[in-house]
Design a protein around this motif. Sequence first.
Motif, PDB file in Angstrom:
ATOM      1  N   SER A   1      55.510  45.120  28.399  1.00 12.10           N
ATOM      2  CA  SER A   1      55.473  43.961  29.289  1.00 12.10           C
ATOM      3  C   SER A   1      56.881  43.383  29.388  1.00 12.10           C
ATOM      4  O   SER A   1      57.770  43.732  28.619  1.00 12.10           O
ATOM      5  N   ALA A   2      57.086  42.490  30.304  1.00 10.06           N
ATOM      6  CA  ALA A   2      58.415  41.906  30.553  1.00 10.06           C
ATOM      7  C   ALA A   2      58.989  41.259  29.301  1.00 10.06           C
ATOM      8  O   ALA A   2      60.193  41.313  29.063  1.00 10.06           O
ATOM      9  N   ASP A   3      58.150  40.637  28.464  1.00 12.32           N
ATOM     10  CA  ASP A   3      58.675  39.971  27.274  1.00 12.32           C
ATOM     11  C   ASP A   3      58.955  40.940  26.123  1.00 12.32           C
ATOM     12  O   ASP A   3      59.578  40.568  25.140  1.00 12.32           O
ATOM     13  N   GLN A   4      58.535  42.202  26.230  1.00 14.03           N
ATOM     14  CA  GLN A   4      58.779  43.191  25.173  1.00 14.03           C
ATOM     15  C   GLN A   4      59.946  44.123  25.507  1.00 14.03           C
ATOM     16  O   GLN A   4      60.355  44.910  24.681  1.00 14.03           O
ATOM     17  N   SER A   5      60.438  44.073  26.699  1.00 15.72           N
ATOM     18  CA  SER A   5      61.497  44.990  27.114  1.00 15.72           C
ATOM     19  C   SER A   5      62.636  44.223  27.765  1.00 15.72           C
ATOM     20  O   SER A   5      62.400  43.322  28.563  1.00 15.72           O
ATOM     21  N   PRO A   6      63.878  44.583  27.455  1.00 13.34           N
ATOM     22  CA  PRO A   6      65.005  43.912  28.113  1.00 13.34           C
ATOM     23  C   PRO A   6      65.082  44.239  29.602  1.00 13.34           C
ATOM     24  O   PRO A   6      65.759  43.556  30.356  1.00 13.34           O
ATOM     25  N   TYR A   7      64.390  45.284  30.028  1.00 13.52           N
ATOM     26  CA  TYR A   7      64.437  45.707  31.433  1.00 13.52           C
ATOM     27  C   TYR A   7      63.250  45.201  32.240  1.00 13.52           C
ATOM     28  O   TYR A   7      63.177  45.411  33.436  1.00 13.52           O
ATOM     29  N   GLY A   8      62.301  44.574  31.591  1.00 14.97           N
ATOM     30  CA  GLY A   8      61.114  44.111  32.294  1.00 14.97           C
ATOM     31  C   GLY A   8      60.079  45.204  32.422  1.00 14.97           C
ATOM     32  O   GLY A   8      60.237  46.294  31.888  1.00 14.97           O
ATOM     33  N   ARG A   9      59.033  44.908  33.119  1.00 18.85           N
ATOM     34  CA  ARG A   9      57.912  45.831  33.299  1.00 18.85           C
ATOM     35  C   ARG A   9      58.142  46.698  34.534  1.00 18.85           C
ATOM     36  O   ARG A   9      58.694  46.245  35.526  1.00 18.85           O
ATOM     37  N   LEU A  10      57.678  47.953  34.454  1.00 17.45           N
ATOM     38  CA  LEU A  10      57.746  48.818  35.627  1.00 17.45           C
ATOM     39  C   LEU A  10      56.770  48.289  36.667  1.00 17.45           C
ATOM     40  O   LEU A  10      55.568  48.236  36.426  1.00 17.45           O
ATOM     41  N   ASP A  11      57.276  47.849  37.783  1.00 16.75           N
ATOM     42  CA  ASP A  11      56.384  47.336  38.828  1.00 16.75           C
ATOM     43  C   ASP A  11      56.663  47.971  40.171  1.00 16.75           C
ATOM     44  O   ASP A  11      56.083  47.578  41.175  1.00 16.75           O
ATOM     45  N   ASN A  12      57.580  48.960  40.205  1.00 14.88           N
ATOM     46  CA  ASN A  12      57.814  49.666  41.459  1.00 14.88           C
ATOM     47  C   ASN A  12      58.254  51.086  41.170  1.00 14.88           C
ATOM     48  O   ASN A  12      58.652  51.405  40.047  1.00 14.88           O
TER      49      ASN A  12
END
Length: 117
Positions: A100-111
Amino acid sequence: MQLTNRQLFFDHLAQTSDFPLALEIESAEGIYLTDRNQKKYIDLISGIGVSSIGHRHPAVLEAVRGQLDRYLHLMVYGEYIQTPQTRLAARLSDTLDLPSADQSPYGRLDNVYFTNS
């Protein structure tokens, strides 16, 4: 004098080895390739489009025929809204188990960015 397919193959196609298999394939179905003499071979090499489901899978043929009735090919690089492309992108984004966005410095894959090579 008309050249055979074999002659055209050796004269005009770049070979990937010094001794190509040079099987003259007339058709393919499932895991089998069939040559011009109707001899069958198990396709242990297979192209990327058939590696997981075999040649001429009925569901794939049905999907291709349905798509051909709409359009064969459009630019795939995010310029046109195309139903099969947008639905696949949404399914991939929803299915992939990514942080999820809070677990990764890159955010969540959404595209998704589709390419053809």
